[in-house]
Design an enzyme around this catalytic site. Structure first.
Site, PDB file in Angstrom:
ATOM      1  N   LYS A 294       0.825  -1.192   0.000  1.00 62.62           N
ATOM      2  CA  LYS A 294       0.000   0.000   0.000  1.00 62.62           C
ATOM      3  C   LYS A 294       0.873   1.262   0.000  1.00 62.62           C
ATOM      4  O   LYS A 294       2.098   1.180   0.151  1.00 62.62           O
ATOM      5  CB  LYS A 294      -0.940  -0.035   1.206  1.00 62.62           C
TER       6      LYS A 294
ATOM      7  N   TYR B 140     -12.132  -3.039  -3.478  1.00 61.26           N
ATOM      8  CA  TYR B 140     -12.741  -3.179  -2.143  1.00 61.26           C
ATOM      9  C   TYR B 140     -14.272  -3.188  -2.224  1.00 61.26           C
ATOM     10  O   TYR B 140     -14.949  -2.830  -1.256  1.00 61.26           O
ATOM     11  CB  TYR B 140     -12.287  -2.037  -1.228  1.00 61.26           C
TER      12      TYR B 140
ATOM     13  N   ASN C 180      -1.349  -0.354   7.569  1.00 59.06           N
ATOM     14  CA  ASN C 180      -0.855  -1.716   7.801  1.00 59.06           C
ATOM     15  C   ASN C 180      -0.112  -2.299   6.595  1.00 59.06           C
ATOM     16  O   ASN C 180       0.001  -3.499   6.426  1.00 59.06           O
ATOM     17  CB  ASN C 180      -1.982  -2.644   8.259  1.00 59.06           C
TER      18      ASN C 180
ATOM     19  N   HIS D  66      -1.694  -5.589   1.437  1.00 64.53           N
ATOM     20  CA  HIS D  66      -2.927  -6.355   1.233  1.00 64.53           C
ATOM     21  C   HIS D  66      -2.543  -7.728   0.693  1.00 64.53           C
ATOM     22  O   HIS D  66      -1.631  -7.853  -0.122  1.00 64.53           O
ATOM     23  CB  HIS D  66      -3.849  -5.666   0.224  1.00 64.53           C
TER      24      HIS D  66
ATOM     25  N   GLU E 115      -8.764 -10.989  -7.923  1.00 59.95           N
ATOM     26  CA  GLU E 115      -7.938  -9.795  -7.787  1.00 59.95           C
ATOM     27  C   GLU E 115      -6.834  -9.745  -8.844  1.00 59.95           C
ATOM     28  O   GLU E 115      -6.518  -8.667  -9.373  1.00 59.95           O
ATOM     29  CB  GLU E 115      -7.351  -9.739  -6.375  1.00 59.95           C
TER      30      GLU E 115
END
Length: 605
Positions: free
Chosen positions: A465, A505, A568, A571, A582
């Site tokens: 990310k 998402y 965080n 992914h 994905e």
């Protein structure tokens, strides 16, 4: 006491704790991000003066089995004076000049949950359902997902798990009692087995508790697995204090039935809770076949053998372990695994059992049939002389052919060990945990090595990310996957914009945090990757660590590199299906390279 003897420290409390861990892991994906930090599955143990110190010592020795001391509630019932005759004369130990006392019965749990504040605490946590189980019935947990579903569907305040019972079988019976003076007053409740026959002869059938056309009693057995709806349960406790009506259940020493054989306790039972209810139509029971949910270990080997001679369930430790394995074998067979059953019984100090494959399937491995089917892929075979211990979400079997050996598997790592067979125990020389069963486990050489086909290669989508890219962690994260042995087949750095992340998402679009998540994801470049390897989806998730960095173990990417759940770093796909979806979203087919890894033979057998 161990649930089974192929892993001798696998006690009932450990089994229950692992089920709690499994429920926690399965609940997390359904929670909002802000809910995850404080979420846990509560666990409560009721003890007595006789069991308190040993229970606490067991918990402390095992670090509360990973549950956390602050998340395990212990409530203790007090002993009450015992009685010696119908006049309620209190029993006294003449030599010690002391009143003889005994535990009051498990009906105290309702009052203890109320007085201790535990029931109120769970209500305030937003918990909706509470389950009581008997302390040594491991199969009780097998019914929990479905019996809670039945309770929710019907809106029942209390639901009892019932099983077919044979006349004379030593478990309580579920009956509907009707007020003779007012037929509108009904009560669905347990009647103890030693009171049932007399009640039936007086009010139902002069022959008492007899077999029906199916060979069972018309009155199903109560397993003491109970489900309660917490809001209404607490409201009723507030009115009643949870004090269950008491009774005495003596064995008499004389024909006139006036003197008891031994001091007898004044007791109460948790299944008598309906006596506290004033409403109607809110108590029910759910029937299962006994093999699926009921195998308590509560009788001595002598008592068990005596019951076996009468043709009724023994409720001994040997039968409980046998049924524990039988449940797994039957479920694996339903899931398509080829099980080689043993057909010849062997005598173990009076108990006769035909042990086939001995399989310990930990709740962290699978708790539903759907999960079992996902864990055994291809054609899997298990011989009658094999033992298998399966733990951890990452453990998966592909074309397993397990012959006469033992395979111990945890988090995807598999260790072949010697075959385990059962032999009669020696009462003078062996441990109590074996003697109460009548057999002991013996290792007999290494056996045939389990054979598995080369593991299937999967692909997973890993995305670093914006915070991970900006902090210069791309190289270190790539290095971890390469060092593990996975193969990089696609990678690109891009800034796709909000529309792409809204698609990525999409399953979270109804969540209140969705706009902020998309805004953050589109705030800078991301590094998109496709990695290939055996079990790479589950292993990749484990390498990333828990969604909340605080819960991530040291050594994981999130455990080492980040602090806040909103930053965080990575992914990772959560299933093979999600990974395929994905990858198709982020990469064109021609962008994924097909190449041979020079170290392939040094990574896979």
């Amino acid at each position: 006491m161990p649930v089974c003897t192929i892993e001798q420290d696998y006690c009932y409390l450990k089994f229950y704790a692992n089920y709690v861990h499994a429920c926690y892991a399965r609940a997390l994906p359904f929670l909002k991000e802000e809910e995850k930090a404080n979420f846990y599955v509560p666990f409560c143990i009721m003890v007595s003066d006789d069991t308190h110190d040993r229970t606490v010592a067991l918990l402390e020795k095992n670090d509360y089995f990973g549950l956390g001391k602050d998340k395990v509630e212990i409530v203790k019932q007090e002993n009450v004076p015992a009685l010696i005759d119908n006049n309620a004369k209190i029993a006294v130990d003449a030599e010690k000049f002391k009143v003889i006392t005994k535990p009051h019965g498990h009906g105290d749990i309702h009052n203890l949950l109320f007085d201790s504040g535990v029931a109120k605490k769970w209500l305030d946590m937003g918990k909706e359902w509470m389950v009581f189980i008997q302390d040594t019935n491991a199969l009780a947990l097998k019914a929990l997902p479905s019996v809670i579903g039945v309770s929710k569907k019907n809106g029942w305040l209390m639901n009892t798990v019932g099983v077919p019972r044979m006349p004379g079988e030593q478990i309580g019976a579920i009956c509907k009692l009707v007020d003779e003076s007012d037929s509108s007053k009904e009560l669905v409740i347990n009647v103890e087995y030693n009171q049932l026959d007399a009640l039936l002869k007086a009010k139902w059938n002069p022959e008492g508790d007899v077999k029906n056309d199916l060979g069972y009693s018309d009155f199903p057995g109560n397993t003491n697995t109970l489900v309660f709806k917490i809001p209404e349960y607490f409201a009723n406790l507030t009115k009643t204090g949870g004090v269950i009506p008491e009774f005495v259940n003596p064995k008499y020493a004389n024909a006139e039935k006036t003197v008891f054989k031994s001091p007898t306790r004044l007791e109460c039972m948790m299944q008598d809770y309906p006596k506290l209810l004033s409403s109607t139509g809110e108590v029910g029971f759910t029937m299962y076949e006994a093999w699926y949910c009921f195998a308590p270990a509560k009788n001595s080997i002598k008592a068990a053998n005596d019951l076996a001679a009468k043709g009724v369930p023994t409720y001994g430790a040997a039968e409980a372990e046998y049924n524990f394995y039988s449940w797994t074998n039957r479920m694996l067979a339903i899931a398509g695994v080829q099980i080689d059953y043993e057909t010849e019984q062997k005598d173990y100090n009076g108990g006769k059992y035909a042990f086939g494959p001995k399989i310990l399937m930990d709740p962290t491995f699978a708790i539903t049939l759907a999960e079992v089917k996902e864990k055994f892929k291809g054609t899997c075979k298990i011989s009658r002389g094999a033992s298998l211990i399966a733990k951890g979400v990452e453990t998966v079997f592909t074309n397993l052919d397990l012959a006469d050996a033992t395979l111990v598997c945890s988090d995807g790592i598999k260790h072949p060990t010697p075959q385990i067979v059962f032999e009669p125990s020696n009462a003078a020389a062996d441990k109590e945990v074996f003697n109460i069963r009548g057999y002991k486990p013996v290792k007999v050489g290494f056996g045939a090595a389990p054979v598995t086909s080369p593991p299937e290669r999967e692909r997973t989508y890993i995305m670093i990310k914006p915070d991970g890219v900006q902090r210069g962690l791309v190289g270190q994260i790539i290095s971890r996957f390469e060092t593990k042995g996975f193969k990089l087949v696609a990678m690109k750095l891009c800034s796709p914009g909000k529309a792409m992340f809204e698609k990525h998402y999409a399953d979270l679009s109804a969540k209140p945090f969705f706009p902020g998540l998309v805004e953050y994801a589109a705030s800078g470049p991301v590094c998109c990757m496709v990695w290939e390897g055996a079990n790479v989806v589950l292993t990749g998730r484990k390498m990333l660590g828990a969604t909340k960095p605080f819960d991530s173990a040291p050594g994981t990417i999130r455990g080492d590199f980040c602090i806040d759940v909103g930053r965080n770093i990575c992914h990772g796909s959560d299933s093979v299906e999600s990974a395929n979806k994905e990858i198709a979203l982020w990469f064109k087919p021609e962008e994924a390279a097909s190449w041979a890894h020079y170290a392939e033979n040094w990574i896979y057998e």
